[in-house]
Write a protein that holds these residues in place. Structure first.
Motif: not given
Length: 143
Positions: A49-70
């Motif tokens: 959202g054009c710098m309004e939300g969570i850092c993209g790098a952190v979001s990428g790591a969270a996406a990996l958490a879902g892909m690894k654990n789900s």
């Protein structure tokens, strides 16, 4: 610095957004092609959202958490554990950098950046390695 952490920097310099740089460097460990995870995380860049939300790098790591654990949609019982993993990533990132919000990390309102994009990418990658992939020598098979 690990080879994968170095790869995140290389990917970012090629034009990958912060989320893509982190997620793509570890895609093989979660059984997803680089193209798929690249497309999946494209909307996470620039702080969603054009710098309004969570850092993209952190979001990428969270996406990996879902892909690894789900366990996937046929067995949706892994959410709590996945939330704990992504929560730990966010908590430790915030402790290190003072925020997880892109706008705050870049100092848009204050004029004082807390962390560069390359630093955020490095931090998120290191946290992903510690929290998600400490067993990367023997990654688990996806069901």
């Amino acid at each position: 610095m690990s080879t994968r952490t170095e790869k995140t920097q290389e990917l970012h310099s090629k034009g990958y957004n912060c989320a893509q740089a982190v997620a793509c460097a570890y895609c093989d460990l979660v059984g997803v092609s680089e193209d798929e995870i690249f497309r999946m995380t494209e909307g996470y860049g620039l702080g969603m959202g054009c710098m309004e939300g969570i850092c993209g790098a952190v979001s990428g790591a969270a996406a990996l958490a879902g892909m690894k654990n789900s366990l996937g949609c046929e067995n949706p019982i892994s959410k709590k554990a996945t939330y704990q993993l992504s929560g730990e990533i966010l908590k430790r990132f915030r402790e290190k950098n003072g925020s997880v919000i892109c706008r705050e990390l870049k100092g848009v309102d204050t004029g004082k950046a807390l962390r560069s994009c390359s630093g955020c990418i490095r931090d998120a990658a290191e946290l992903a390695e510690e929290i998600l992939f400490s067993d990367a020598e023997n990654p688990p098979e996806k069901p």
